[in-house]
Write a protein that holds these residues in place. Sequence first.
Motif, mmCIF file in Angstrom:
data_model
loop_
_atom_site.group_PDB
_atom_site.id
_atom_site.type_symbol
_atom_site.label_atom_id
_atom_site.label_comp_id
_atom_site.label_asym_id
_atom_site.label_seq_id
_atom_site.Cartn_x
_atom_site.Cartn_y
_atom_site.Cartn_z
ATOM 1 N N TRP A 74 72.783 21.943 -7.672
ATOM 2 C CA TRP A 74 72.521 21.319 -6.371
ATOM 3 C C TRP A 74 71.423 22.054 -5.601
ATOM 4 C CZ3 TRP A 74 77.583 19.266 -3.685
ATOM 5 C CH2 TRP A 74 78.194 18.354 -4.547
ATOM 6 N N ARG A 75 71.038 23.241 -6.108
ATOM 7 C CA ARG A 75 69.944 23.967 -5.457
ATOM 8 C C ARG A 75 68.610 23.244 -5.597
ATOM 9 N NH1 ARG A 75 70.564 29.716 -8.295
ATOM 10 N NH2 ARG A 75 70.844 28.290 -10.056
ATOM 11 N N ASP A 76 68.541 22.319 -6.547
ATOM 12 C CA ASP A 76 67.298 21.580 -6.775
ATOM 13 C C ASP A 76 67.604 20.088 -6.867
ATOM 14 O OD1 ASP A 76 64.600 21.199 -7.196
ATOM 15 O OD2 ASP A 76 64.755 21.377 -9.354
ATOM 16 N N MET A 77 68.314 19.596 -5.824
ATOM 17 C CA MET A 77 68.680 18.191 -5.814
ATOM 18 C C MET A 77 68.102 17.558 -4.565
ATOM 19 S SD MET A 77 72.415 16.601 -6.691
ATOM 20 C CE MET A 77 73.125 17.152 -5.151
ATOM 21 N N VAL A 78 68.931 17.325 -3.541
ATOM 22 C CA VAL A 78 68.401 16.832 -2.269
ATOM 23 C C VAL A 78 67.630 17.947 -1.576
ATOM 24 C CG1 VAL A 78 68.966 15.806 -0.046
ATOM 25 C CG2 VAL A 78 70.293 15.184 -2.074
ATOM 26 N N LEU A 79 68.222 19.131 -1.560
ATOM 27 C CA LEU A 79 67.545 20.296 -1.011
ATOM 28 C C LEU A 79 66.822 21.030 -2.131
ATOM 29 C CD1 LEU A 79 70.368 21.680 1.309
ATOM 30 C CD2 LEU A 79 68.529 20.106 1.900
ATOM 31 N N ARG A 80 65.622 21.516 -1.858
ATOM 32 C CA ARG A 80 64.879 22.289 -2.850
ATOM 33 C C ARG A 80 64.880 23.740 -2.404
ATOM 34 N NH1 ARG A 80 59.157 24.151 -3.262
ATOM 35 N NH2 ARG A 80 60.406 26.033 -3.065
ATOM 36 N N ALA A 81 65.646 24.548 -3.128
ATOM 37 C CA ALA A 81 65.767 25.953 -2.779
ATOM 38 C C ALA A 81 64.433 26.670 -2.990
ATOM 39 C CB ALA A 81 66.859 26.605 -3.621
ATOM 40 N N PRO A 82 64.245 27.836 -2.366
ATOM 41 C CA PRO A 82 63.019 28.618 -2.614
ATOM 42 C C PRO A 82 62.844 28.939 -4.092
ATOM 43 C CG PRO A 82 64.196 29.470 -0.700
ATOM 44 C CD PRO A 82 65.101 28.454 -1.321
ATOM 45 N N ILE A 83 61.609 29.091 -4.501
ATOM 46 C CA ILE A 83 61.291 29.312 -5.918
ATOM 47 C C ILE A 83 62.060 30.495 -6.519
ATOM 48 C CG2 ILE A 83 59.428 30.010 -7.483
ATOM 49 C CD1 ILE A 83 59.358 27.090 -6.794
ATOM 50 N N PRO A 84 62.198 31.652 -5.841
ATOM 51 C CA PRO A 84 62.942 32.764 -6.462
ATOM 52 C C PRO A 84 64.394 32.425 -6.776
ATOM 53 C CG PRO A 84 61.603 33.556 -4.638
ATOM 54 C CD PRO A 84 61.557 32.070 -4.577
ATOM 55 N N MET A 85 64.966 31.431 -6.097
ATOM 56 C CA MET A 85 66.354 31.059 -6.351
ATOM 57 C C MET A 85 66.494 30.092 -7.528
ATOM 58 S SD MET A 85 67.849 30.610 -2.480
ATOM 59 C CE MET A 85 69.480 30.215 -3.118
ATOM 60 N N LEU A 86 65.391 29.486 -7.945
ATOM 61 C CA LEU A 86 65.438 28.564 -9.077
ATOM 62 C C LEU A 86 65.220 29.341 -10.373
ATOM 63 C CD1 LEU A 86 63.339 25.610 -7.623
ATOM 64 C CD2 LEU A 86 65.817 25.915 -7.573
ATOM 65 N N ASN A 87 66.152 30.234 -10.669
ATOM 66 C CA ASN A 87 65.997 31.149 -11.795
ATOM 67 C C ASN A 87 66.849 30.778 -12.994
ATOM 68 O OD1 ASN A 87 68.424 31.709 -10.634
ATOM 69 N ND2 ASN A 87 68.065 33.900 -10.342
ATOM 70 N N LYS A 88 67.470 29.610 -12.963
ATOM 71 C CA LYS A 88 68.278 29.169 -14.098
ATOM 72 C C LYS A 88 67.999 27.694 -14.382
ATOM 73 C CE LYS A 88 72.126 32.450 -13.820
ATOM 74 N NZ LYS A 88 73.599 32.593 -13.767
ATOM 75 N N ARG A 89 68.048 27.366 -15.655
ATOM 76 C CA ARG A 89 67.843 25.987 -16.045
ATOM 77 C C ARG A 89 69.095 25.164 -15.779
ATOM 78 N NH1 ARG A 89 65.057 29.157 -19.775
ATOM 79 N NH2 ARG A 89 62.824 28.682 -19.805
ATOM 80 N N PRO A 90 68.970 23.830 -15.696
ATOM 81 C CA PRO A 90 70.135 22.982 -15.394
ATOM 82 C C PRO A 90 71.258 23.183 -16.406
ATOM 83 C CG PRO A 90 68.101 21.716 -15.205
ATOM 84 C CD PRO A 90 67.727 23.036 -15.787
ATOM 85 N N GLU A 91 72.471 23.315 -15.897
ATOM 86 C CA GLU A 91 73.616 23.513 -16.776
ATOM 87 C C GLU A 91 73.903 22.275 -17.611
ATOM 88 O OE1 GLU A 91 76.868 24.666 -14.343
ATOM 89 O OE2 GLU A 91 76.113 26.701 -13.993
ATOM 90 N N SER A 92 73.563 21.097 -17.099
ATOM 91 C CA SER A 92 73.872 19.857 -17.806
ATOM 92 C C SER A 92 73.103 19.730 -19.115
ATOM 93 C CB SER A 92 73.560 18.656 -16.911
ATOM 94 O OG SER A 92 72.192 18.653 -16.527
ATOM 95 N N LEU A 93 71.930 20.370 -19.233
ATOM 96 C CA LEU A 93 71.131 20.285 -20.450
ATOM 97 C C LEU A 93 71.627 21.216 -21.553
ATOM 98 C CD1 LEU A 93 67.529 20.088 -18.947
ATOM 99 C CD2 LEU A 93 68.926 18.220 -19.831
ATOM 100 N N LYS A 94 72.479 22.172 -21.204
ATOM 101 C CA LYS A 94 73.029 23.125 -22.166
ATOM 102 C C LYS A 94 71.918 23.801 -22.977
ATOM 103 C CE LYS A 94 77.372 20.561 -22.567
ATOM 104 N NZ LYS A 94 78.322 19.883 -23.490
ATOM 105 N N SER A 95 70.941 24.307 -22.261
ATOM 106 C CA SER A 95 69.812 24.971 -22.911
ATOM 107 C C SER A 95 70.252 26.270 -23.581
ATOM 108 C CB SER A 95 68.715 25.264 -21.876
ATOM 109 O OG SER A 95 68.307 24.081 -21.224
ATOM 110 N N LYS A 96 69.532 26.652 -24.628
ATOM 111 C CA LYS A 96 69.868 27.887 -25.330
ATOM 112 C C LYS A 96 69.514 29.103 -24.488
ATOM 113 C CE LYS A 96 69.013 28.013 -29.727
ATOM 114 N NZ LYS A 96 68.296 27.955 -31.032
ATOM 115 N N ASP A 97 68.434 29.022 -23.731
ATOM 116 C CA ASP A 97 68.030 30.106 -22.827
ATOM 117 C C ASP A 97 68.326 29.645 -21.404
ATOM 118 O OD1 ASP A 97 66.958 32.204 -21.480
ATOM 119 O OD2 ASP A 97 64.896 31.902 -22.154
ATOM 120 N N LYS A 98 69.318 30.219 -20.777
ATOM 121 C CA LYS A 98 69.777 29.738 -19.471
ATOM 122 C C LYS A 98 68.864 30.165 -18.339
ATOM 123 C CE LYS A 98 73.536 28.027 -21.317
ATOM 124 N NZ LYS A 98 73.725 26.556 -21.399
#
Length: 514
Positions: A483-507
Amino acid sequence: MLGRNIFRRRKMKQEYATGENFSTTLGIDLEKNLQDLQVMLGNPGDLVIRRLMLGANVGAAVVFINGLSNTEDIHNDLLKNLQRNREKESDSRTPEEMLNQLQLDLISISSIEKTNSLDALTLKLLSGKSIVYVDGVAEALMLGTEKWESRSIEEPVSESVIRGPREGFIENLQTNMVLIRRHIRDPNLRFETSEVGRRSKKKLVVCYMEGIVNPDIVKEVNRRLSSIDMDSAMESGYIEQWIEDSYLSPFPQMDNTERPDKVASSVLQGKVGILLDGSPFALIAPITIDNSFKSPEDYYDRWLIGTFLRIIRYIGAFITMFLPALYIALVSFHQGMIPSQLAFSIAATREGVPFPAFVEAIIMGFTMELLREAGARLPKTIGQTIGIVGGLVIGEAAVSAGIVSPIMVIVVALTAVASFTIPLYSVAISFRLLRFGFMLAAAVLGLYGIVLVYIMINIHIVNLKSMGIPYSTPFAPTFIKDWRDMVLRAPIPMLNKRPESLKSKDKRSGNLRR
C-alpha cells in the motif's frame, strides 16, 4: 523431364498456397536449387539473383530480396571479396572447401549461418538475409544483411510526460531491445526470442530479469505464447487478446506502453515484458487494478506531487463512471437528497426540456464520444480544434434548442475531461463503457441500481486474474506493505522492496516501482 519439372512446380505451388508446411532439402545442382526457390516464392520481381564463378569451374549465386537487404553490405563485404578471391585462388579446391572458406575467411559479414533446408532458407530470405549457393554443395550460407527503412526514435504519443525521458519504442524490434538495455545494463537481463504467426513468422521477444522474476510467471507467459495459432500478429494487441485470462472482461489484463523506461522499471520490479517486431507498443504482465492509475511521472517528481496526482486520477475515475449516473438517479428518483436551492436551479434549467434525464445523458454522452473519435481520426492540426469547438457549438445549440438542460452539458463535459486523467488508455475506455451501464441502472433503479452494478463490477474484479495474479491485488488479497505504492506514493527510500504479490526471488529493491 520437362513434364516432371512442371508437375513438381505445380505441386510445390499448390502445397504452399494451401499453407501445408512441407520440408525440402537442397540438392547439389545450383540451377535446380534456384529454380526451387523461385517456385517457392512465385518468382517475384524483387528477387535478385547474382550469378558468379568461384575459380574457373565452380559456379555460385548470391540471392536477396531488393529492399529488405542492405545492398551496400552485399556489394562491399560479399561480391567484392568473392571476385578478388577468384583471381588469386587456384582451381584445386572442391566445392565443399570453397563454401567453408567463404564462411570462415572471405565473407566480411558478422552473422553467417549454414542450412540445407529450403524452408529455413526461404524464411531467412524474407527476413532480409542474403543467400549464397555454391554449385555441387547441398548447403547454402545465410548472411545477416537485413536492412529496411524505419522511423526515428520519437517522443511517445500516447504517454507524454512533463518530466522524464522523451524516447519511445518504434516498429523495429532490435532498436526496442537496445532502448531497454540502455536502462538496464545487467547481465541477468534476458531476451527470449520466438516466432509468432504461421505465415507472418514475426519475431516475438519475452523480456525479464533472471534472479528477480518468479519463474512460474515466465513459464505461464511462455505457455500461453506457445498456444498462439494465427496467420499473422499485426500488432501486439493480437498477442494481448490471445493470452489474456478473460477476453470477455472490459478490463485489460496487460499493460501496453510506448515507453522503454516503463518496461525497464516493470522488469526490475519482477514483471515480464513482451515485444513484437513491427509494433511500437510493448506488453507488461502481470498487472493489477492499481496499475491503471500509475504513471512513470509519479516517480520522477517528489512524493507529495506524485501522491497528489494519483488522488486526482482516482477522483477522475470516480467522476468518469458515476457522475452522469448520480445525476440521473438524483433527478429522477431521489430529489429529496438534493439541496433545496440546487434543486430549484436544476428544475428551472430543465423547464421545457422534452426528454427525461436518462435520454439527455445518452444523447450528450454519445455525441461526446462521436466528437472524441472524430478528433482522434482527423489530422492532428485540426483534430483537437474540432473536438473542442464541436463540443462547444453542439452543446450551446442543444441548450438553445431546448433539447438538453445546461447542467447536463456541464455534467457530460466534466465527465469527458475527467476520463483523460487516467494514464492507461485502454482502462479509460473501459470506464467510459461502464459509465453507460451505470446510467442505465440509475434510470431503472436509481441509487440502488448504481450500488448493484458497482457490487457486480467488484465481484468481477476480485475473480479476475492476470497471469495467475489476482487483479484486485493488493486490496484483495491484502498486502499491507504494497500500500506504500498504491493511492499514496511513499518517498523513494521507502520503496525498497518489490511487491509481495509477484513473489519475486529477490525481495529487496533499490529501483523505482510501477
